[in-house]
Design a protein around this motif. Structure first.
Motif, mmCIF file in Angstrom:
data_model
loop_
_atom_site.group_PDB
_atom_site.id
_atom_site.type_symbol
_atom_site.label_atom_id
_atom_site.label_comp_id
_atom_site.label_asym_id
_atom_site.label_seq_id
_atom_site.Cartn_x
_atom_site.Cartn_y
_atom_site.Cartn_z
ATOM 1 N N HIS A 99 57.401 97.939 -9.257
ATOM 2 C CA HIS A 99 58.742 98.412 -9.631
ATOM 3 C C HIS A 99 58.939 99.828 -9.120
ATOM 4 O O HIS A 99 58.007 100.440 -8.585
ATOM 5 C CB HIS A 99 58.980 98.289 -11.140
ATOM 6 N N HIS A 126 59.600 102.828 -10.504
ATOM 7 C CA HIS A 126 59.208 104.071 -11.176
ATOM 8 C C HIS A 126 58.191 104.850 -10.330
ATOM 9 O O HIS A 126 57.317 104.257 -9.683
ATOM 10 C CB HIS A 126 58.638 103.771 -12.565
ATOM 11 N N ASP A 174 55.572 106.497 -10.831
ATOM 12 C CA ASP A 174 54.128 106.314 -11.031
ATOM 13 C C ASP A 174 53.648 104.956 -10.510
ATOM 14 O O ASP A 174 52.492 104.582 -10.741
ATOM 15 C CB ASP A 174 53.748 106.506 -12.509
ATOM 16 N N HIS A 175 54.530 104.246 -9.793
ATOM 17 C CA HIS A 175 54.155 102.948 -9.194
ATOM 18 C C HIS A 175 54.492 102.899 -7.712
ATOM 19 O O HIS A 175 53.643 102.579 -6.892
ATOM 20 C CB HIS A 175 54.809 101.793 -9.969
ATOM 21 N N HIS A 218 60.275 95.197 -18.419
ATOM 22 C CA HIS A 218 60.243 96.630 -18.164
ATOM 23 C C HIS A 218 61.532 96.975 -17.419
ATOM 24 O O HIS A 218 62.412 96.132 -17.300
ATOM 25 C CB HIS A 218 58.994 96.921 -17.316
ATOM 26 N N ASP A 252 53.954 97.084 -15.107
ATOM 27 C CA ASP A 252 54.298 97.661 -16.416
ATOM 28 C C ASP A 252 55.028 96.575 -17.191
ATOM 29 O O ASP A 252 56.058 96.078 -16.738
ATOM 30 C CB ASP A 252 55.248 98.852 -16.246
HETATM 31 NI NI NI Z 1 57.297 101.841 -15.200
#
Ligand code: NI
Ligand code: MN
Length: 224
Positions: free
Chosen positions: A48, A50, A52-53, A108, A138
């Motif tokens: 996804h 975000h 941190d991904h 998520h 996530d």
């Molecule tokens: Ni996330």
């Protein structure tokens, strides 16, 4: 199949047929042990949008001249940023040269900072050299994990335990019961203060279970 943890939700997977990296959050990841410019892979998988991904996905895919494999709308974003991509979506599988990838649901969000929503998040079933790994992305706990466990023989599962943004440890134990993997690696914890967890506690909660809990330190690998 050799799986190496790079902290947070980032794993590289290597087999005789090729190598991939999932959710390559390396720049700004306090647990990462490699530099994005050192990553050599045949594909970059992103669950996804975000930060941190998606992390260094575009840079790594561009430098390696390989595709980003992700949900449709996220691939569109990556292509707009100059990367190459292979569009997929939930429930779909595709046989790549390095192995088979299937997208699963994940409960998520999926936004890119400053861009807004980029479709739905996902998890990945990765089959390489006859072994199957499940990276949940996530997500909160969902009962369809029982379906995923019933329809796949999962050798190794990577599940979030950090709580707050994803499943916590109690729900991750329920997830293990439904997915029935041979081995589970906890992920998405201790990177930030709000997701601080003791993975040894998770191991303790699954003591005596058929699934073996393997806690990987950043940079550490497991061969399955
Ligand atoms: Ni996330
Ligand atoms: Mn996350």
């Amino acid at each position: 199949m050799k799986i190496t943890f790079q902290g947070h939700s980032c794993f590289s997977i290597k087999s005789d047929s090729g190598s991939i990296i999932i959710d390559p959050f390396l720049t700004g990841n306090p647990q990462a042990t490699i530099d994005p410019s050192d990553v050599e892979v045949d594909a970059v998988l992103v669950t996804h949008g975000h930060a941190d991904h998606i992390g260094d996905a575009i840079e790594i895919a561009t430098a390696n001249r390989v595709q980003i494999i992700a949900p449709f709308e996220l691939v569109n974003y990556c292509i707009a940023k100059g990367a190459e991509g292979h569009h997929m979506h939930i429930g779909g599988a595709y046989d790549f040269d390095f192995g088979r990838i299937k997208l699963t649901i994940a409960h998520h969000g999926s936004t890119v900072e400053g861009e807004g929503a980029v479709g739905n998040p996902c998890g990945f079933l990765v089959t390489m050299d006859g072994k199957t790994a499940y990276h949940a992305g996530d997500t909160g706990l969902f009962s369809d994990m029982a379906l995923i466990g019933d329809t796949n023989s999962i050798d190794i599962a990577m599940l979030p335990i950090g709580d707050n943004f994803t499943m916590g440890m109690d729900d991750a134990v329920r997830a293990v019961e439904m997915l029935k993997p041979k081995v589970v690696i906890p992920m998405h914890y201790n990177t930030f203060e709000v997701i601080e967890q003791d993975p040894e506690e998770f191991k303790e909660m699954l003591r005596g279970a058929a699934t073996h809990v393997r806690i990987l330190a950043p940079g550490e690998s497991i061969d399955i």
